[in-house]
Motif scaffolding. Structure first.
Motif, short mmCIF file in Angstrom:
data_model
loop_
_atom_site.label_atom_id
_atom_site.label_comp_id
_atom_site.label_asym_id
_atom_site.label_seq_id
_atom_site.Cartn_x
_atom_site.Cartn_y
_atom_site.Cartn_z
N GLU A 70 0.85 -1.18 0.00
CA GLU A 70 0.00 0.00 0.00
C GLU A 70 0.89 1.23 0.00
OE1 GLU A 70 -3.88 -1.16 2.52
OE2 GLU A 70 -1.99 -1.24 3.62
N ASN A 78 -4.39 7.89 -11.72
CA ASN A 78 -3.95 6.58 -12.22
C ASN A 78 -3.02 6.70 -13.41
OD1 ASN A 78 -5.79 5.76 -10.36
ND2 ASN A 78 -6.74 4.23 -11.67
N ILE A 81 0.73 7.13 -12.90
CA ILE A 81 1.49 6.10 -12.17
C ILE A 81 1.89 4.99 -13.13
CG2 ILE A 81 1.50 4.52 -10.21
CD1 ILE A 81 -0.88 6.07 -9.11
N VAL A 92 7.61 1.26 -8.87
CA VAL A 92 6.47 2.15 -9.08
C VAL A 92 7.02 3.55 -9.30
CG1 VAL A 92 4.35 3.07 -8.07
CG2 VAL A 92 5.09 0.75 -7.53
N GLY A 132 -2.76 -3.60 -9.63
CA GLY A 132 -2.77 -2.42 -8.78
C GLY A 132 -4.14 -1.79 -8.76
N GLN A 133 -4.49 -1.19 -7.63
CA GLN A 133 -5.79 -0.55 -7.49
C GLN A 133 -5.62 0.74 -6.71
OE1 GLN A 133 -8.61 -3.00 -5.49
NE2 GLN A 133 -10.34 -2.27 -6.70
N MET A 134 -6.22 1.81 -7.23
CA MET A 134 -6.06 3.11 -6.59
C MET A 134 -7.37 3.45 -5.90
SD MET A 134 -3.58 5.39 -6.62
CE MET A 134 -3.36 7.06 -6.05
N LEU A 139 -2.44 3.59 -3.36
CA LEU A 139 -2.29 2.59 -4.41
C LEU A 139 -1.99 1.25 -3.73
CD1 LEU A 139 -1.82 1.66 -7.37
CD2 LEU A 139 0.53 2.38 -7.09
N THR A 140 -2.86 0.27 -3.95
CA THR A 140 -2.63 -1.05 -3.39
C THR A 140 -2.23 -2.00 -4.50
OG1 THR A 140 -4.30 -0.65 -1.69
CG2 THR A 140 -3.59 -2.92 -2.00
N ILE A 141 -1.02 -2.54 -4.38
CA ILE A 141 -0.55 -3.49 -5.38
C ILE A 141 -0.62 -4.87 -4.77
CG2 ILE A 141 1.42 -4.20 -6.79
CD1 ILE A 141 2.31 -1.23 -6.65
#
Length: 167
Positions: A70, A78, A81, A92, A132-134, A139-141
Motif C-alpha cells: 500500500e 492513475n 502512475i 512504481v 494495482g488498485q487506486m 495505491l494497493t498493489i
C-alpha cells in the motif's frame, strides 16, 4: 628525555592559531552547510529532474496467498502512475503534478514532482498476476504468491488400529 616537550610549554600563543571556525558550535555550522547544500541542489536541479525522485511512504503486508503493497500517493491520478516488475524488483514510478494556485504559497511541505518506489520481491511470486488498485489516494498493489509458496494444509489421518495403549 629532554627531546619530547609537552605542548603546554609553548606559551607563545600557538594554540590560538586554530581556524576561527571552530570557536563556534560545529553543529550549527553543519546545519548551515546542509541548508546551503540543499538550496544549491534545488537551484541547480530546478525540482523537475528524475534523478532526485522521492520515495512515497508504503506498507507491505502479507497474507497466506499474496503480498499487499500500500503506497500513499494522495492526489495522484492513475494515468500518472507506472507500475512494472523487472525480474524480482517491483518499481512504481510517477509524478505528482504541482497544483495551479491562486496567491503565493506561504509554506510548501507537500511533495511534488517525480517519485519512485522500489521493492525487492520474494522469490516465489506470480508476476503475471500482479495488479494495482487506486482508492482514496492509496495505491494497493497485490502480488499473488506462486502456487509453490502457498502453505498447504496437510490432513492428519488417525491410524485405525490402536492396539498399544501407553498409559
Amino acid at each position: 628525555m629532554g627531546m619530547t616537550t609537552p605542548v603546554r610549554c609553548h606559551r607563545g600563543g600557538t594554540m590560538q592559531e586554530r581556524p576561527l571556525g571552530w570557536a563556534r558550535n560545529p553543529l550549527t555550522e553543519f546545519d548551515q552547510l546542509l541548508s546551503e547544500m540543499s538550496g544549491l541542489i534545488e537551484s541547480t536541479v530546478g525540482g523537475a529532474a528524475p534523478a532526485v525522485a522521492w520515495t512515497p511512504l508504503a506498507d507491505v503486508t502479507e497474507s497466506d496467498d499474496a503480498f499487499y503493497i500500500e503506497i500513499d500517493l494522495p492526489g495522484v491520478k492513475n494515468k500518472d502512475i507506472d507500475v512494472e516488475v523487472n525480474g524480482q524488483e517491483l518499481v512504481v514510478t510517477g509524478e505528482i503534478k504541482e497544483k495551479e494556485r491562486k496567491g503565493g504559497l506561504r509554506r510548501g511541505a507537500r511533495r511534488t514532482g517525480a517519485f519512485e518506489y522500489r521493492l525487492r520481491l520474494p522469490g516465489e511470486v506470480d508476476t503475471e498476476k500482479i495488479n494495482g488498485q487506486m482508492s482514496d489516494g492509496v495505491l494497493t498493489i497485490t502480488v499473488p504468491k506462486a502456487e509453490v509458496a502457498k502453505p498447504r494444509h496437510v490432513e492428519i489421518s488417525e491410524k485405525s488400529e490402536s492396539t498399544e495403549s501407553s498409559g
